[in-house]
Design a protein around this motif. Structure first.
Motif, short mmCIF file in Angstrom:
data_model
loop_
_atom_site.label_atom_id
_atom_site.label_comp_id
_atom_site.label_asym_id
_atom_site.label_seq_id
_atom_site.Cartn_x
_atom_site.Cartn_y
_atom_site.Cartn_z
N MET A 188 10.62 60.45 1.42
CA MET A 188 10.54 60.12 2.82
C MET A 188 10.15 58.65 2.91
SD MET A 188 8.19 62.08 5.68
CE MET A 188 8.03 63.43 4.57
N LYS A 189 10.97 57.85 3.54
CA LYS A 189 10.69 56.42 3.67
C LYS A 189 10.28 56.12 5.10
CE LYS A 189 12.66 53.95 0.36
NZ LYS A 189 12.72 52.61 0.20
N LEU A 190 9.05 55.67 5.25
CA LEU A 190 8.54 55.36 6.58
C LEU A 190 8.29 53.86 6.75
CD1 LEU A 190 5.91 58.22 7.02
CD2 LEU A 190 8.28 58.19 7.74
N ASP A 191 8.77 53.04 5.82
CA ASP A 191 8.45 51.63 5.87
C ASP A 191 9.17 50.85 6.97
OD1 ASP A 191 10.72 52.10 4.40
OD2 ASP A 191 10.39 50.48 2.99
N LYS A 192 10.19 51.42 7.60
CA LYS A 192 10.87 50.73 8.70
C LYS A 192 10.78 51.53 10.00
CE LYS A 192 14.01 47.73 6.33
NZ LYS A 192 15.28 47.06 6.44
N ILE A 193 9.93 52.56 10.02
CA ILE A 193 9.74 53.38 11.21
C ILE A 193 8.51 52.88 11.95
CG2 ILE A 193 9.44 55.72 12.11
CD1 ILE A 193 12.08 55.32 10.61
N PRO A 211 7.18 55.93 24.28
CA PRO A 211 7.21 57.25 23.62
C PRO A 211 8.17 57.26 22.43
CG PRO A 211 8.55 57.28 25.60
CD PRO A 211 7.88 55.93 25.55
N GLY A 212 7.90 58.16 21.49
CA GLY A 212 8.80 58.35 20.36
C GLY A 212 8.59 57.35 19.24
N LEU A 213 9.56 57.32 18.35
CA LEU A 213 9.54 56.43 17.19
C LEU A 213 10.76 55.52 17.22
CD1 LEU A 213 8.54 58.95 14.39
CD2 LEU A 213 7.08 57.24 15.48
N TYR A 214 10.66 54.39 16.52
CA TYR A 214 11.72 53.41 16.51
C TYR A 214 12.01 52.96 15.10
CZ TYR A 214 10.91 53.30 21.50
OH TYR A 214 10.80 53.67 22.80
N LEU A 215 13.27 52.64 14.86
CA LEU A 215 13.70 52.12 13.57
C LEU A 215 13.86 50.61 13.70
CD1 LEU A 215 14.74 52.67 10.68
CD2 LEU A 215 17.02 52.91 11.66
N LEU A 216 13.18 49.87 12.83
CA LEU A 216 13.26 48.41 12.85
C LEU A 216 14.67 47.98 12.46
CD1 LEU A 216 11.85 45.64 13.01
CD2 LEU A 216 11.28 45.92 10.60
N GLN A 217 15.30 47.19 13.31
CA GLN A 217 16.66 46.73 13.06
C GLN A 217 16.68 45.31 12.52
OE1 GLN A 217 19.63 48.48 13.43
NE2 GLN A 217 18.35 50.28 13.72
N VAL A 218 16.25 44.36 13.36
CA VAL A 218 16.28 42.95 12.98
C VAL A 218 15.04 42.24 13.52
CG1 VAL A 218 18.32 41.49 12.54
CG2 VAL A 218 18.31 42.98 14.50
N GLN A 219 14.63 41.22 12.80
CA GLN A 219 13.53 40.40 13.27
C GLN A 219 14.12 39.16 13.94
OE1 GLN A 219 10.61 39.61 10.31
NE2 GLN A 219 9.27 38.53 11.71
N THR A 220 13.53 38.78 15.08
CA THR A 220 13.97 37.59 15.80
C THR A 220 12.81 36.60 15.87
OG1 THR A 220 13.30 38.46 17.96
CG2 THR A 220 15.53 39.00 17.21
N GLY A 245 10.17 38.18 18.26
CA GLY A 245 9.75 39.56 18.01
C GLY A 245 10.74 40.25 17.10
N PHE A 246 11.25 41.40 17.56
CA PHE A 246 12.26 42.11 16.79
C PHE A 246 13.01 43.09 17.66
CE2 PHE A 246 8.12 44.05 16.23
CZ PHE A 246 8.34 45.37 16.58
N VAL A 247 14.11 43.61 17.12
CA VAL A 247 14.93 44.60 17.79
C VAL A 247 14.71 45.93 17.08
CG1 VAL A 247 17.29 45.30 18.39
CG2 VAL A 247 16.65 42.89 18.45
N ALA A 248 14.47 46.98 17.86
CA ALA A 248 14.25 48.30 17.30
C ALA A 248 15.14 49.31 18.01
CB ALA A 248 12.78 48.70 17.45
N GLU A 249 15.53 50.34 17.29
CA GLU A 249 16.38 51.39 17.85
C GLU A 249 15.58 52.68 17.95
OE1 GLU A 249 20.42 53.92 16.76
OE2 GLU A 249 19.93 52.13 15.62
N VAL A 255 2.23 47.25 17.65
CA VAL A 255 3.20 48.01 16.88
C VAL A 255 2.56 48.46 15.56
CG1 VAL A 255 5.45 47.89 15.72
CG2 VAL A 255 5.10 46.72 17.88
N SER A 256 2.83 49.71 15.17
CA SER A 256 2.31 50.23 13.90
C SER A 256 3.46 50.74 13.05
CB SER A 256 1.34 51.38 14.15
OG SER A 256 0.26 50.97 14.94
N LEU A 257 3.45 50.37 11.78
CA LEU A 257 4.39 50.94 10.82
C LEU A 257 3.84 52.29 10.38
CD1 LEU A 257 5.19 47.88 8.56
CD2 LEU A 257 6.85 49.19 9.86
N LEU A 258 4.66 53.32 10.37
CA LEU A 258 4.17 54.63 9.97
C LEU A 258 3.68 54.63 8.52
CD1 LEU A 258 5.09 55.65 12.68
CD2 LEU A 258 6.20 57.54 11.56
#
Length: 166
Positions: free
Chosen positions: A1-6, A13-22, A25-29, A45-48
């Motif tokens: 289980m990889k949580l390093d980009k979650i 609400p919910g969780l987000y997947l890190l897409q790109v850093q700007t 900040g950054f873009v998350a899905e 922001v917290s990385l799981l």
């Protein structure tokens, strides 16, 4: 289980997947609805992969807690995070019997169970023991690789520069 980009983003609400850093900040899905959002650098922001749960002896990484739920549920969905607090705490005690009852609140248990169910719906949970990338790299380095020996050329001593007068 990889949580390093979650990511868990405070106030969203919910969780987000890190897409790109700007630059700003950054873009998350979103893992819930797939919408992309931009998040500023000032957002909390917290990385799981960096979150841990308190136990009576130490802190357990969230990856291990999620893995315990996956083992109990055979990688299926867990109970709803909307159950009453007594049910949630009894369930969590089965998952992590040594959790610190003074520092882990019902709201924390709700988050963990909700996050697990979100990740499970996306097929991102596993009963496998997480292997750190550093350990994989070490294993690759310890494999014997034949090395060709090449003759080493010795460099000629450097010429001394003569001092010039002006």
């Amino acid at each position: 289980m990889k949580l390093d980009k979650i990511l868990a983003i405070s106030g969203k609400p919910g969780l987000y997947l890190l897409q790109v850093q700007t630059r700003s900040g950054f873009v998350a899905e979103s893992l819930v609805d797939g919408k992309k959002i931009t998040v500023g650098l000032k957002s909390n922001v917290s990385l799981l992969s960096e979150i841990s749960m308190y136990t009576n002896t130490e802190e357990k990484p969230l990856v291990e807690v999620m893995r315990n739920i996956a083992i109990k549920e055979n990688e299926g969905p867990s109970i709803s995070h909307k159950e009453d607090n007594a049910t949630l705490l009894a369930y969590f005690e089965e998952i992590l019997p040594e959790y610190d009852r003074d520092r882990v609140y019902p709201s924390d248990v709700k988050k963990v169970i909700n996050w697990y169910n979100i990740l499970q719906a996306k097929g991102m949970v596993s009963k496998e023991v997480p292997v750190k990338e550093e350990e994989v790299a070490k294993e690759e380095l310890t494999e014997e690789i034949p090395i060709e020996e090449k003759p080493v050329k010795e460099k000629a001593p450097a010429k001394e520069k003569k001092a010039t007068k002006k």
